[in-house]
Design a protein around this motif. Structure first.
Motif, PDB file in Angstrom:
ATOM      1  N   PHE A   1      79.682 -39.353 -15.095  1.00 55.63           N
ATOM      2  CA  PHE A   1      80.993 -38.757 -14.852  1.00 55.63           C
ATOM      3  C   PHE A   1      82.025 -39.818 -14.455  1.00 55.63           C
ATOM      4  O   PHE A   1      83.164 -39.776 -14.906  1.00 55.63           O
ATOM      5  CB  PHE A   1      80.903 -37.656 -13.802  1.00 55.63           C
ATOM      6  N   ALA A   2      81.619 -40.781 -13.641  1.00 56.76           N
ATOM      7  CA  ALA A   2      82.542 -41.856 -13.240  1.00 56.76           C
ATOM      8  C   ALA A   2      82.996 -42.666 -14.458  1.00 56.76           C
ATOM      9  O   ALA A   2      84.163 -43.059 -14.552  1.00 56.76           O
ATOM     10  CB  ALA A   2      81.899 -42.757 -12.201  1.00 56.76           C
ATOM     11  N   ASP A   3      82.088 -42.900 -15.400  1.00 59.17           N
ATOM     12  CA  ASP A   3      82.453 -43.628 -16.622  1.00 59.17           C
ATOM     13  C   ASP A   3      83.470 -42.840 -17.442  1.00 59.17           C
ATOM     14  O   ASP A   3      84.425 -43.403 -17.980  1.00 59.17           O
ATOM     15  CB  ASP A   3      81.217 -43.921 -17.476  1.00 59.17           C
ATOM     16  N   LEU A   4      83.273 -41.528 -17.530  1.00 61.65           N
ATOM     17  CA  LEU A   4      84.223 -40.679 -18.243  1.00 61.65           C
ATOM     18  C   LEU A   4      85.597 -40.753 -17.583  1.00 61.65           C
ATOM     19  O   LEU A   4      86.620 -40.925 -18.266  1.00 61.65           O
ATOM     20  CB  LEU A   4      83.717 -39.244 -18.290  1.00 61.65           C
TER      21      LEU A   4
ATOM     22  N   GLY B   1      77.742 -31.365 -10.195  1.00 57.90           N
ATOM     23  CA  GLY B   1      78.821 -31.885  -9.366  1.00 57.90           C
ATOM     24  C   GLY B   1      79.468 -33.153  -9.902  1.00 57.90           C
ATOM     25  O   GLY B   1      79.161 -33.630 -10.989  1.00 57.90           O
ATOM     26  N   LEU B   2      80.353 -33.696  -9.090  1.00 57.53           N
ATOM     27  CA  LEU B   2      81.147 -34.858  -9.496  1.00 57.53           C
ATOM     28  C   LEU B   2      80.377 -36.174  -9.442  1.00 57.53           C
ATOM     29  O   LEU B   2      80.835 -37.174  -9.980  1.00 57.53           O
ATOM     30  CB  LEU B   2      82.392 -34.956  -8.612  1.00 57.53           C
ATOM     31  N   GLN B   3      79.230 -36.180  -8.792  1.00 55.15           N
ATOM     32  CA  GLN B   3      78.449 -37.411  -8.667  1.00 55.15           C
ATOM     33  C   GLN B   3      77.397 -37.560  -9.772  1.00 55.15           C
ATOM     34  O   GLN B   3      76.609 -38.507  -9.743  1.00 55.15           O
ATOM     35  CB  GLN B   3      77.763 -37.453  -7.292  1.00 55.15           C
ATOM     36  N   GLN B   4      77.409 -36.656 -10.755  1.00 59.58           N
ATOM     37  CA  GLN B   4      76.388 -36.727 -11.795  1.00 59.58           C
ATOM     38  C   GLN B   4      76.540 -38.011 -12.605  1.00 59.58           C
ATOM     39  O   GLN B   4      77.649 -38.529 -12.783  1.00 59.58           O
ATOM     40  CB  GLN B   4      76.429 -35.502 -12.696  1.00 59.58           C
TER      41      GLN B   4
END
Length: 81
Positions: free
Chosen positions: A50-53, A44-47
């Protein structure tokens, strides 16, 4: 619009992307992460990473190649009948 003639392309994982985030931010050329940046659809999006990407893409210092979807998921696509 700034046009670049060179870029760095990397096939790596989200963990590595997080580790090199500051280097990418200061790179004189954009960085292209292929195969969805190594993200895993099932996580999912919380892995982690992912936020850094997303931050790097939003900054304009990085791009993500939408290629090799088979690397991001273990599920086959559904084909409508």
């Amino acid at each position: 619009m700034k046009i670049h003639t060179w870029n760095i392309q990397m096939y790596t994982s989200l963990g590595v992307i997080s580790a090199i985030k500051d280097l990418v931010q200061t790179s004189p050329v954009p960085v292209v992460f292929d195969h969805f940046g190594g993200m895993q659809a099932a996580l999912g999006l919380q892995q982690p990473g992912f936020a850094d990407l997303l931050d790097l893409v939003r900054s304009g210092k990085a791009y993500v190649k939408i290629s090799g979807a088979y690397r991001a998921s273990t599920q086959a696509p559904t084909i409508p009948m």
